[in-house]
Design a protein around this motif. Structure first.
Motif, PDB file in Angstrom:
ATOM      1  N   ILE A 106       0.846  -1.207   0.000  1.00 60.24           N
ATOM      2  CA  ILE A 106       0.000   0.000   0.000  1.00 60.24           C
ATOM      3  C   ILE A 106       0.876   1.249   0.000  1.00 60.24           C
ATOM      4  CG2 ILE A 106      -1.602   1.346   1.432  1.00 60.24           C
ATOM      5  CD1 ILE A 106      -2.907  -1.305   2.227  1.00 60.24           C
ATOM      6  N   ASN A 107       1.920   1.228   0.813  1.00 58.86           N
ATOM      7  CA  ASN A 107       2.837   2.374   0.859  1.00 58.86           C
ATOM      8  C   ASN A 107       3.533   2.563  -0.494  1.00 58.86           C
ATOM      9  OD1 ASN A 107       4.076   4.424   2.674  1.00 58.86           O
ATOM     10  ND2 ASN A 107       5.939   3.387   1.988  1.00 58.86           N
ATOM     11  N   PHE A 108       3.769   1.468  -1.229  1.00 58.23           N
ATOM     12  CA  PHE A 108       4.448   1.514  -2.516  1.00 58.23           C
ATOM     13  C   PHE A 108       3.559   2.121  -3.603  1.00 58.23           C
ATOM     14  CE2 PHE A 108       5.738  -0.567  -6.523  1.00 58.23           C
ATOM     15  CZ  PHE A 108       7.034  -0.111  -6.591  1.00 58.23           C
ATOM     16  N   ILE A 109       2.248   1.846  -3.563  1.00 62.19           N
ATOM     17  CA  ILE A 109       1.386   2.297  -4.658  1.00 62.19           C
ATOM     18  C   ILE A 109       0.773   3.680  -4.429  1.00 62.19           C
ATOM     19  CG2 ILE A 109       0.824  -0.027  -5.433  1.00 62.19           C
ATOM     20  CD1 ILE A 109      -1.875   0.230  -4.043  1.00 62.19           C
ATOM     21  N   ILE A 110       0.751   4.176  -3.194  1.00 59.89           N
ATOM     22  CA  ILE A 110       0.169   5.509  -2.982  1.00 59.89           C
ATOM     23  C   ILE A 110       1.206   6.581  -3.294  1.00 59.89           C
ATOM     24  CG2 ILE A 110      -1.524   4.695  -1.285  1.00 59.89           C
ATOM     25  CD1 ILE A 110       0.255   5.750   0.922  1.00 59.89           C
ATOM     26  N   PRO A 111       0.757   7.795  -3.563  1.00 58.23           N
ATOM     27  CA  PRO A 111       1.709   8.874  -3.864  1.00 58.23           C
ATOM     28  C   PRO A 111       2.651   9.140  -2.678  1.00 58.23           C
ATOM     29  CG  PRO A 111      -0.550   9.560  -4.355  1.00 58.23           C
ATOM     30  CD  PRO A 111      -0.625   8.241  -3.694  1.00 58.23           C
ATOM     31  N   PRO A 112       3.873   9.592  -2.979  1.00 59.53           N
ATOM     32  CA  PRO A 112       4.864   9.807  -1.916  1.00 59.53           C
ATOM     33  C   PRO A 112       4.428  10.807  -0.844  1.00 59.53           C
ATOM     34  CG  PRO A 112       5.932   9.881  -4.067  1.00 59.53           C
ATOM     35  CD  PRO A 112       4.456   9.795  -4.306  1.00 59.53           C
ATOM     36  N   GLU A 113       3.632  11.810  -1.201  1.00 58.90           N
ATOM     37  CA  GLU A 113       3.230  12.799  -0.185  1.00 58.90           C
ATOM     38  C   GLU A 113       2.202  12.230   0.802  1.00 58.90           C
ATOM     39  OE1 GLU A 113       0.958  13.398  -3.978  1.00 58.90           O
ATOM     40  OE2 GLU A 113       3.078  13.523  -3.508  1.00 58.90           O
ATOM     41  N   LYS A 114       1.542  11.147   0.438  1.00 55.64           N
ATOM     42  CA  LYS A 114       0.577  10.517   1.340  1.00 55.64           C
ATOM     43  C   LYS A 114       1.131   9.227   1.952  1.00 55.64           C
ATOM     44  CE  LYS A 114      -3.536  12.310  -0.873  1.00 55.64           C
ATOM     45  NZ  LYS A 114      -4.844  11.983  -1.435  1.00 55.64           N
ATOM     46  N   ALA A 115       2.394   8.978   1.834  1.00 52.16           N
ATOM     47  CA  ALA A 115       3.008   7.740   2.322  1.00 52.16           C
ATOM     48  C   ALA A 115       2.844   7.609   3.834  1.00 52.16           C
ATOM     49  CB  ALA A 115       4.483   7.711   1.949  1.00 52.16           C
ATOM     50  N   ILE A 116       2.584   6.390   4.271  1.00 53.06           N
ATOM     51  CA  ILE A 116       2.413   6.146   5.700  1.00 53.06           C
ATOM     52  C   ILE A 116       3.707   5.661   6.346  1.00 53.06           C
ATOM     53  CG2 ILE A 116      -0.063   5.733   5.715  1.00 53.06           C
ATOM     54  CD1 ILE A 116       0.432   2.805   5.321  1.00 53.06           C
ATOM     55  N   LEU A 117       4.677   5.284   5.530  1.00 53.24           N
ATOM     56  CA  LEU A 117       5.987   4.851   6.021  1.00 53.24           C
ATOM     57  C   LEU A 117       7.069   5.767   5.475  1.00 53.24           C
ATOM     58  CD1 LEU A 117       5.707   1.001   5.382  1.00 53.24           C
ATOM     59  CD2 LEU A 117       5.447   2.156   7.563  1.00 53.24           C
TER      60      LEU A 117
ATOM     61  N   SER B 201      10.325   1.678   5.055  1.00 53.17           N
ATOM     62  CA  SER B 201       9.980   0.860   3.899  1.00 53.17           C
ATOM     63  C   SER B 201      11.136  -0.061   3.516  1.00 53.17           C
ATOM     64  CB  SER B 201       9.604   1.761   2.731  1.00 53.17           C
ATOM     65  OG  SER B 201       9.259   1.006   1.615  1.00 53.17           O
ATOM     66  N   GLU B 202      12.365   0.462   3.555  1.00 53.16           N
ATOM     67  CA  GLU B 202      13.542  -0.354   3.238  1.00 53.16           C
ATOM     68  C   GLU B 202      13.731  -1.467   4.261  1.00 53.16           C
ATOM     69  OE1 GLU B 202      16.838   2.311   2.968  1.00 53.16           O
ATOM     70  OE2 GLU B 202      16.022   3.337   1.213  1.00 53.16           O
ATOM     71  N   ARG B 203      13.499  -1.167   5.518  1.00 50.30           N
ATOM     72  CA  ARG B 203      13.642  -2.191   6.560  1.00 50.30           C
ATOM     73  C   ARG B 203      12.612  -3.300   6.377  1.00 50.30           C
ATOM     74  NH1 ARG B 203      14.216   0.005  12.467  1.00 50.30           N
ATOM     75  NH2 ARG B 203      14.749  -2.186  12.777  1.00 50.30           N
ATOM     76  N   ILE B 204      11.382  -2.930   6.025  1.00 49.71           N
ATOM     77  CA  ILE B 204      10.341  -3.944   5.823  1.00 49.71           C
ATOM     78  C   ILE B 204      10.683  -4.825   4.634  1.00 49.71           C
ATOM     79  CG2 ILE B 204       7.931  -4.266   5.101  1.00 49.71           C
ATOM     80  CD1 ILE B 204       7.184  -1.930   6.906  1.00 49.71           C
ATOM     81  N   ILE B 205      11.112  -4.218   3.535  1.00 51.74           N
ATOM     82  CA  ILE B 205      11.412  -5.020   2.346  1.00 51.74           C
ATOM     83  C   ILE B 205      12.640  -5.903   2.575  1.00 51.74           C
ATOM     84  CG2 ILE B 205      12.837  -3.411   1.031  1.00 51.74           C
ATOM     85  CD1 ILE B 205      10.068  -5.608  -0.361  1.00 51.74           C
ATOM     86  N   SER B 206      13.635  -5.402   3.306  1.00 55.73           N
ATOM     87  CA  SER B 206      14.801  -6.254   3.583  1.00 55.73           C
ATOM     88  C   SER B 206      14.416  -7.393   4.523  1.00 55.73           C
ATOM     89  CB  SER B 206      15.946  -5.428   4.166  1.00 55.73           C
ATOM     90  OG  SER B 206      15.611  -4.943   5.449  1.00 55.73           O
ATOM     91  N   PHE B 207      13.488  -7.156   5.434  1.00 53.03           N
ATOM     92  CA  PHE B 207      13.023  -8.216   6.327  1.00 53.03           C
ATOM     93  C   PHE B 207      12.216  -9.257   5.558  1.00 53.03           C
ATOM     94  CE2 PHE B 207       9.915  -9.935   9.372  1.00 53.03           C
ATOM     95  CZ  PHE B 207      10.790 -10.478  10.301  1.00 53.03           C
ATOM     96  N   LEU B 208      11.336  -8.783   4.671  1.00 54.11           N
ATOM     97  CA  LEU B 208      10.492  -9.703   3.916  1.00 54.11           C
ATOM     98  C   LEU B 208      11.283 -10.533   2.914  1.00 54.11           C
ATOM     99  CD1 LEU B 208       7.342  -7.499   3.216  1.00 54.11           C
ATOM    100  CD2 LEU B 208       7.527  -9.417   4.794  1.00 54.11           C
ATOM    101  N   THR B 209      12.303  -9.961   2.363  1.00 47.03           N
ATOM    102  CA  THR B 209      13.068 -10.695   1.346  1.00 47.03           C
ATOM    103  C   THR B 209      14.347 -11.297   1.896  1.00 47.03           C
ATOM    104  OG1 THR B 209      14.198  -8.658   0.691  1.00 47.03           O
ATOM    105  CG2 THR B 209      12.172  -9.256  -0.499  1.00 47.03           C
ATOM    106  N   GLY B 210      14.518 -11.274   3.201  1.00 46.80           N
ATOM    107  CA  GLY B 210      15.719 -11.852   3.814  1.00 46.80           C
ATOM    108  C   GLY B 210      15.814 -13.337   3.527  1.00 46.80           C
ATOM    109  N   GLY B 211      17.012 -13.777   3.193  1.00 45.00           N
ATOM    110  CA  GLY B 211      17.207 -15.182   2.807  1.00 45.00           C
ATOM    111  C   GLY B 211      16.915 -16.150   3.934  1.00 45.00           C
TER     112      GLY B 211
END
Length: 136
Positions: A95-106, A111-121
């Motif tokens: 959701i944070n990825f698809i909404i405009p940057p000025e309305k971002a909730i993260l 956002s980088e921490r979440i994606i690194s956690f989700l894609t961690g090997g």
């Protein structure tokens, strides 16, 4: 308290004790032995025939299996709680990825921490191995 009062009090106590009714103490039956005890006879016959050991082994097996079932349920709860948490994080990131940057909730660092956690090997490997073990 003087001596006469003490003697009078002592005499009152003696009179009260003399008037007191004594209740008989109930007699207790003496133990008559193992022959009259059905439970002891059953246990003795079970011990003699070897059934007692077999029954103990069955009960121990039942306790072990029940414990294993509880551990499996606890692991399953942890697995689904983790899966639900990861799913919520993935939806939040998406959701944070698809909404405009000025309305971002993260913020970008969140956002980088979440994606690194989700894609961690390690995490991906753990979930995949657990799912493979349980599904096959």
């Amino acid at each position: 308290m003087n001596e006469d009062e003490a003697k009078a009090r002592l005499q009152q106590l003696r009179d009260a004790l003399a008037r007191r009714e004594e209740k008989p103490v109930p007699r207790v039956q003496a133990y008559s032995g193992v022959d009259s005890d059905d439970a002891a006879r059953k246990e003795a016959s079970a011990l003699a025939s070897g059934d007692l050991e077999a029954e103990a082994a069955k009960k121990e097996h039942s306790r072990t299996e029940r414990f294993r079932d509880h551990v499996a349920i606890a692991i399953l709860i942890v697995f689904w709680a983790g899966f639900l948490s990861l799913s919520v994080l993935a939806v939040l990131w998406f959701i944070n990825f698809i909404i405009p940057p000025e309305k971002a909730i993260l913020t970008s660092s969140q956002s980088e921490r979440i994606i690194s956690f989700l894609t961690g090997g390690g995490l991906t490997s753990f979930v995949a191995n657990y799912a493979k073990k349980r599904l096959t």
